[in-house]
Design an enzyme around this catalytic site. Structure first.
Site, PDB file in Angstrom:
ATOM      1  N   ASP A  89       3.742  -4.631   2.789  1.00 22.85           N
ATOM      2  CA  ASP A  89       2.381  -4.254   3.081  1.00 22.85           C
ATOM      3  C   ASP A  89       2.466  -2.414   3.578  1.00 22.85           C
ATOM      4  O   ASP A  89       2.483  -1.816   2.585  1.00 22.85           O
ATOM      5  CB  ASP A  89       2.064  -4.951   4.221  1.00 22.85           C
ATOM      6  CG  ASP A  89       0.411  -4.738   4.693  1.00 22.85           C
ATOM      7  OD1 ASP A  89      -0.321  -4.042   4.094  1.00 22.85           O
ATOM      8  OD2 ASP A  89       0.150  -5.297   5.642  1.00 22.85           O
ATOM      9  N   HIS A  91       1.025  -1.348  -0.003  1.00 19.36           N
ATOM     10  CA  HIS A  91      -0.070  -0.262   0.006  1.00 19.36           C
ATOM     11  C   HIS A  91       1.082   1.180   0.001  1.00 19.36           C
ATOM     12  O   HIS A  91       1.459   1.598   1.179  1.00 19.36           O
ATOM     13  CB  HIS A  91      -0.835   0.058   1.036  1.00 19.36           C
ATOM     14  CG  HIS A  91      -1.923  -1.233   1.458  1.00 19.36           C
ATOM     15  ND1 HIS A  91      -2.810  -1.366   0.674  1.00 19.36           N
ATOM     16  CD2 HIS A  91      -1.740  -2.236   2.361  1.00 19.36           C
ATOM     17  CE1 HIS A  91      -3.486  -2.508   1.103  1.00 19.36           C
ATOM     18  NE2 HIS A  91      -3.000  -3.115   2.077  1.00 19.36           N
ATOM     19  N   HIS A 118      -1.526 -12.334   4.401  1.00 19.67           N
ATOM     20  CA  HIS A 118      -1.804 -12.313   5.993  1.00 19.67           C
ATOM     21  C   HIS A 118      -2.049 -13.663   6.328  1.00 19.67           C
ATOM     22  O   HIS A 118      -1.080 -14.464   6.910  1.00 19.67           O
ATOM     23  CB  HIS A 118      -2.745 -11.310   6.601  1.00 19.67           C
ATOM     24  CG  HIS A 118      -2.123  -9.908   6.450  1.00 19.67           C
ATOM     25  ND1 HIS A 118      -1.043  -9.263   6.510  1.00 19.67           N
ATOM     26  CD2 HIS A 118      -3.058  -8.777   5.807  1.00 19.67           C
ATOM     27  CE1 HIS A 118      -0.936  -8.114   6.134  1.00 19.67           C
ATOM     28  NE2 HIS A 118      -2.256  -7.735   5.851  1.00 19.67           N
TER      29      HIS A 118
END
Length: 457
Positions: free
Chosen positions: A324, A61, A273
């Site tokens: 992430d 992200h 995850h």
């Protein structure tokens, strides 16, 4: 036709094989020959240290990078961290996102990352109204990746609801994420796909934000679009126990089972995850050959927990790695984090080989992002090569081996990066962005305009 020869002092060729004096020949960005025990020739590019295939960051992200250090105050939970993340999301425009992402992707390239999977859900203007070009934010990310020199899998994310029960997106920043229905999401993404259909450096993939972000009646449109385009499909899954409890309360099953029942699992799917899984969940992932992506530095940073890495590494699906939220951008740290976290959880050592962990950071990540011709130093593969310094204060005295890359090196030890046959980093310097750290710092400072993010009550 362009040709080049790269002479590597040492090169990891997969498994336990590290060869000395390796020549990699390249034509038009692809490897055409790999020869060991060779002499250097005039005109060869010389890569000292340990040469590896390019690293693949399978879950990113980009805008979360702006939160680094800003979210480390007080205690809090994943959910309070998320409030701060929403505040950052509310401040971005296509132009400011381009500048921020360009710096973030430059940081990745300097760390040896040659391909990024951008889990992209920041689509629309502040009130949820689409921009004149509904994919303006996505185009900004592609432009940033191209400027930084790495390939991108733009995993366009369907995000329609705020809770597992299908509650609408909340007023405020969440409105930027939504397309109202899965079909409207698919229509927008089809335009994006057509725009990049002939681009060799871009894959347009799909993502379900999570079982709380996409009601079941809309999942089918996303799954069908991905299947119809043979595109990667990624999904946040089982990251927090709170999400699992909500899913059990609303649907009577775990998130993995809900995704299974809605056709979302399979060989093109990556569950990101996958931290809190039941034995039945693990079986579902294995039998459907669904991959998983662990992001250990983020999972530690947010206090999510330690996922069942041993079982998932042994399963049939791909095991890949991502940074992430970019609390750290270092795929070597992510790789060793899988082993070290498992040592803490199981009180055993040596659960994974360094070769398996490097494969997760290279070939598996590229494949999970739809770049099936990358991640190996072999004929027919994209010419992505990174050199790791074996004489730094961290690595000196260590052997030219996969273990040194995984358990001793850091991102700072990457000296040279070649992507698709083009030198993007030489002697630790980006070849096209003169001062990437300064650029990244300016973009973050401008984003916040000296106003710190404050935790909401």
């Amino acid at each position: 036709m362009t040709t080049a020869r790269h002479w590597c002092q040492h090169a990891w060729l997969g498994g336990d094989t590290v060869a000395d004096a390796v020549t990699v020949e390249v034509t038009d960005g692809y490897i055409t020959a790999v020869t060991t025990d060779t002499d250097r020739r005039d005109g060869d590019t010389v890569l000292t240290g340990l040469v590896l295939p390019g690293l693949a960051n399978a879950h990113s992200h980009a805008f979360h990078r702006a939160l680094r250090s800003r979210t480390q105050r007080d205690r809090g939970t994943f959910w309070t961290w998320r409030n701060l993340m929403y505040q950052a999301a509310d401040r971005l425009t296509p132009d400011t996102y381009y500048h921020l992402a360009r710096g973030v992707y430059a940081e990745m390239v300097l760390a040896g990352i040659t391909c990024v999977g951008e889990f992209h859900y920041l689509h629309h203007d502040h009130d949820g109204t689409p921009y004149a070009d509904a994919n303006a934010m996505g185009h900004a990310l592609v432009a940033a990746a191209r400027d930084a020199g790495l390939r991108i899998a733009l995993l366009d994310t369907c995000y329609l609801s705020s809770a597992v029960d299908g509650s609408p997106l909340a007023d405020g920043p969440q409105q930027r994420f939504g397309d109202h229905t899965g079909l409207r999401w698919a229509e927008r993404v089809e335009t994006l796909h057509q725009h990049y259909a002939d681009a060799g450096d871009v894959v347009v993939g799909a993502a379900l934000h999570s079982v709380r972000g996409v009601p079941t009646e809309h999942m089918g449109a996303v799954v069908d679009w991905a299947a119809g385009h043979d595109a990667p499909l990624h999904v946040h899954s089982s990251e927090q126990t709170g999400e699992i409890d909500q899913c059990l309360a609303v649907h009577g099953c775990t998130p993995t089972a809900l995704l299974r029942d809605n056709g979302a699992l399979g060989p093109r799917t990556t569950a990101v995850h996958a931290t809190h899984l039941t034995d039945a969940d693990i079986t579902d992932l294995d039998t459907t050959v669904t991959g998983v992506c662990f992001c250990p530095t983020t999972e530690r940073d947010l206090g999510d927990g330690i996922g069942p890495a041993t079982a998932l590494m042994q399963a049939a699906g791909l095991f890949s790695l991502g940074s992430d939220s970019h609390a750290v951008i270092d795929l070597f740290e992510e790789a060793r984090g899988v082993e070290l976290d498992e040592r803490l959880a199981r009180r055993e050592r040596g659960l994974f080989t360094a070769a398996d962990l490097l494969t997760a950071a290279t070939a598996n990540g590229h494949q999970a992002l739809g770049f099936r011709d990358a991640g190996h130093l072999s004929v027919g593969q994209r010419a992505d090569l990174i050199a790791v310094d074996l004489d730094s204060i961290r690595t000196t005295g260590s052997p030219a081996a996969a273990e040194t890359a995984v358990f001793a090196a850091t991102a700072s030890d990457v000296t040279d990066v070649i992507i698709g046959g083009r030198a993007v980093v030489t002697d630790r310097r980006h070849t096209t962005i003169e001062q990437p750290a300064r650029e990244l710092g300016r973009s973050i400072t401008a984003l916040f305009d000296d106003e710190p993010i404050r935790r909401t009550p």
